[in-house]
Design a protein around this motif. Structure first.
Motif, PDB file in Angstrom:
ATOM      1  N   THR A   7       0.825  -1.209   0.000  1.00  9.20           N
ATOM      2  CA  THR A   7       0.000   0.000   0.000  1.00  9.20           C
ATOM      3  C   THR A   7       0.858   1.258   0.000  1.00  9.20           C
ATOM      4  N   ASP A   8       2.124   1.125   0.364  1.00  2.66           N
ATOM      5  CA  ASP A   8       3.056   2.254   0.350  1.00  2.66           C
ATOM      6  C   ASP A   8       3.789   2.400  -0.980  1.00  2.66           C
ATOM      7  N   CYS A   9       3.576   1.471  -1.901  1.00  4.79           N
ATOM      8  CA  CYS A   9       4.308   1.468  -3.167  1.00  4.79           C
ATOM      9  C   CYS A   9       3.487   2.120  -4.278  1.00  4.79           C
ATOM     10  N   GLN A  10       4.177   2.781  -5.187  1.00  6.67           N
ATOM     11  CA  GLN A  10       3.502   3.358  -6.350  1.00  6.67           C
ATOM     12  C   GLN A  10       3.286   2.293  -7.421  1.00  6.67           C
ATOM     13  N   PHE A  11       4.250   1.404  -7.600  1.00  5.02           N
ATOM     14  CA  PHE A  11       4.177   0.349  -8.602  1.00  5.02           C
ATOM     15  C   PHE A  11       4.349  -1.001  -7.919  1.00  5.02           C
ATOM     16  N   CYS A  12       3.611  -2.001  -8.389  1.00  4.98           N
ATOM     17  CA  CYS A  12       3.746  -3.370  -7.888  1.00  4.98           C
ATOM     18  C   CYS A  12       4.073  -4.281  -9.060  1.00  4.98           C
ATOM     19  N   LEU A  13       5.086  -5.079  -8.886  1.00  8.38           N
ATOM     20  CA  LEU A  13       5.449  -6.043  -9.921  1.00  8.38           C
ATOM     21  C   LEU A  13       4.463  -7.200  -9.889  1.00  8.38           C
ATOM     22  N   VAL A  14       3.965  -7.562 -11.051  1.00  7.53           N
ATOM     23  CA  VAL A  14       3.030  -8.674 -11.189  1.00  7.53           C
ATOM     24  C   VAL A  14       3.730  -9.707 -12.069  1.00  7.53           C
ATOM     25  N   ASN A  22      -2.904 -13.864 -12.412  1.00  9.32           N
ATOM     26  CA  ASN A  22      -2.545 -14.294 -11.065  1.00  9.32           C
ATOM     27  C   ASN A  22      -3.064 -13.308 -10.024  1.00  9.32           C
ATOM     28  N   GLY A  23      -3.039 -13.730  -8.782  1.00  8.64           N
ATOM     29  CA  GLY A  23      -3.584 -12.943  -7.683  1.00  8.64           C
ATOM     30  C   GLY A  23      -2.865 -11.634  -7.443  1.00  8.64           C
ATOM     31  N   ARG A  24      -1.624 -11.527  -7.839  1.00  8.36           N
ATOM     32  CA  ARG A  24      -0.878 -10.280  -7.625  1.00  8.36           C
ATOM     33  C   ARG A  24      -1.535  -9.110  -8.359  1.00  8.36           C
ATOM     34  N   LEU A  25      -2.164  -9.393  -9.476  1.00 11.07           N
ATOM     35  CA  LEU A  25      -2.851  -8.343 -10.220  1.00 11.07           C
ATOM     36  C   LEU A  25      -3.986  -7.754  -9.383  1.00 11.07           C
ATOM     37  N   MET A  26      -4.795  -8.611  -8.783  1.00 11.06           N
ATOM     38  CA  MET A  26      -5.903  -8.136  -7.958  1.00 11.06           C
ATOM     39  C   MET A  26      -5.383  -7.452  -6.686  1.00 11.06           C
ATOM     40  N   GLU A  27      -4.330  -7.984  -6.104  1.00  8.94           N
ATOM     41  CA  GLU A  27      -3.747  -7.348  -4.910  1.00  8.94           C
ATOM     42  C   GLU A  27      -3.301  -5.923  -5.227  1.00  8.94           C
ATOM     43  N   MET A  38       4.541  -8.341 -15.615  1.00 14.61           N
ATOM     44  CA  MET A  38       5.809  -8.886 -16.109  1.00 14.61           C
ATOM     45  C   MET A  38       5.607 -10.297 -16.669  1.00 14.61           C
ATOM     46  N   SER A  39       4.704 -10.401 -17.592  1.00 15.56           N
ATOM     47  CA  SER A  39       4.446 -11.673 -18.250  1.00 15.56           C
ATOM     48  C   SER A  39       4.054 -11.382 -19.682  1.00 15.56           C
ATOM     49  N   ASP A  40       4.718 -12.014 -20.598  1.00 16.57           N
ATOM     50  CA  ASP A  40       4.387 -11.817 -22.005  1.00 16.57           C
ATOM     51  C   ASP A  40       3.097 -12.534 -22.378  1.00 16.57           C
ATOM     52  N   ALA A  41       2.645 -13.487 -21.540  1.00 12.77           N
ATOM     53  CA  ALA A  41       1.484 -14.304 -21.879  1.00 12.77           C
ATOM     54  C   ALA A  41       0.232 -13.969 -21.066  1.00 12.77           C
ATOM     55  N   MET A  42       0.336 -13.105 -20.062  1.00 16.61           N
ATOM     56  CA  MET A  42      -0.811 -12.845 -19.210  1.00 16.61           C
ATOM     57  C   MET A  42      -1.939 -12.173 -19.985  1.00 16.61           C
ATOM     58  N   VAL A  43      -3.128 -12.711 -19.825  1.00 20.20           N
ATOM     59  CA  VAL A  43      -4.322 -12.145 -20.424  1.00 20.20           C
ATOM     60  C   VAL A  43      -5.038 -11.376 -19.323  1.00 20.20           C
ATOM     61  N   VAL A  44      -5.278 -10.100 -19.558  1.00 21.72           N
ATOM     62  CA  VAL A  44      -5.927  -9.284 -18.534  1.00 21.72           C
ATOM     63  C   VAL A  44      -7.443  -9.350 -18.707  1.00 21.72           C
ATOM     64  N   PRO A  45      -8.179  -9.274 -17.597  1.00 18.00           N
ATOM     65  CA  PRO A  45      -9.633  -9.329 -17.673  1.00 18.00           C
ATOM     66  C   PRO A  45     -10.220  -8.063 -18.312  1.00 18.00           C
ATOM     67  N   CYS A  95     -13.389  -0.868  -9.529  1.00 14.54           N
ATOM     68  CA  CYS A  95     -14.742  -1.370  -9.254  1.00 14.54           C
ATOM     69  C   CYS A  95     -15.071  -2.589 -10.115  1.00 14.54           C
ATOM     70  N   TRP A  96     -14.399  -2.732 -11.265  1.00 10.29           N
ATOM     71  CA  TRP A  96     -14.655  -3.883 -12.134  1.00 10.29           C
ATOM     72  C   TRP A  96     -14.198  -5.196 -11.512  1.00 10.29           C
ATOM     73  N   PHE A  97     -13.456  -5.128 -10.403  1.00 14.05           N
ATOM     74  CA  PHE A  97     -12.921  -6.332  -9.763  1.00 14.05           C
ATOM     75  C   PHE A  97     -13.429  -6.500  -8.339  1.00 14.05           C
TER      76      PHE A  97
END
Length: 134
Positions: A7-14, A22-27, A38-45, A95-97
């Protein structure tokens, strides 16, 4: 301690997960931290209607320690006003999540699924992620 820290970070590595996302995206969404996917294959919702580049970053996945250091340098060089604009967009779109009891009818995961199903039933175009066909 982990959730307090992000919560103190501006950017979070996923980083790349086991599946398509993965769950890091929602976190990152709910901590207010701009996701750096950081995934060439991740499909975002909900990629058919959410402006992902407005509230996240999708660099090429680092493959060497040097590329990882270059990514950190890039993130450190992002102007504060750009980070603030992205953060505001993240807050606007999270809100979409939100499956919680206070979720909005016009902006919820359920509404997002309905929109995606409608889009898929009408579209002949492949899904796109930052302008790249998936």
């Amino acid at each position: 301690a982990y959730y307090e820290r992000i919560t103190d970070c501006q950017f979070c590595l996923v980083p790349k997960g086991v599946g398509f996302t993965n769950g890091r995206l929602m976190e990152s969404f709910f901590s207010g931290c701009i996701p750096v996917i950081m995934s060439d294959a991740m499909v975002v919702p909900f990629d058919a209607f959410l402006p992902w580049p407005a509230f996240s970053l999708k660099p090429r996945m680092p493959r060497t320690p040097r590329e990882a250091h270059d990514l950190v340098d890039f993130l450190e060089g992002i102007p504060a006003e750009t980070g603030l604009r992205m953060h505001q967009s993240l807050i606007e779109h999270r809100c979409w999540f939100d499956y919680g009891p206070d979720s909005r009818e016009d902006c919820s995961p359920y509404e997002g699924v309905v929109r995606m199903l409608m889009w898929q039933s009408r579209s002949r175009e492949p899904r796109r992620y930052w302008g790249i066909a998936a």
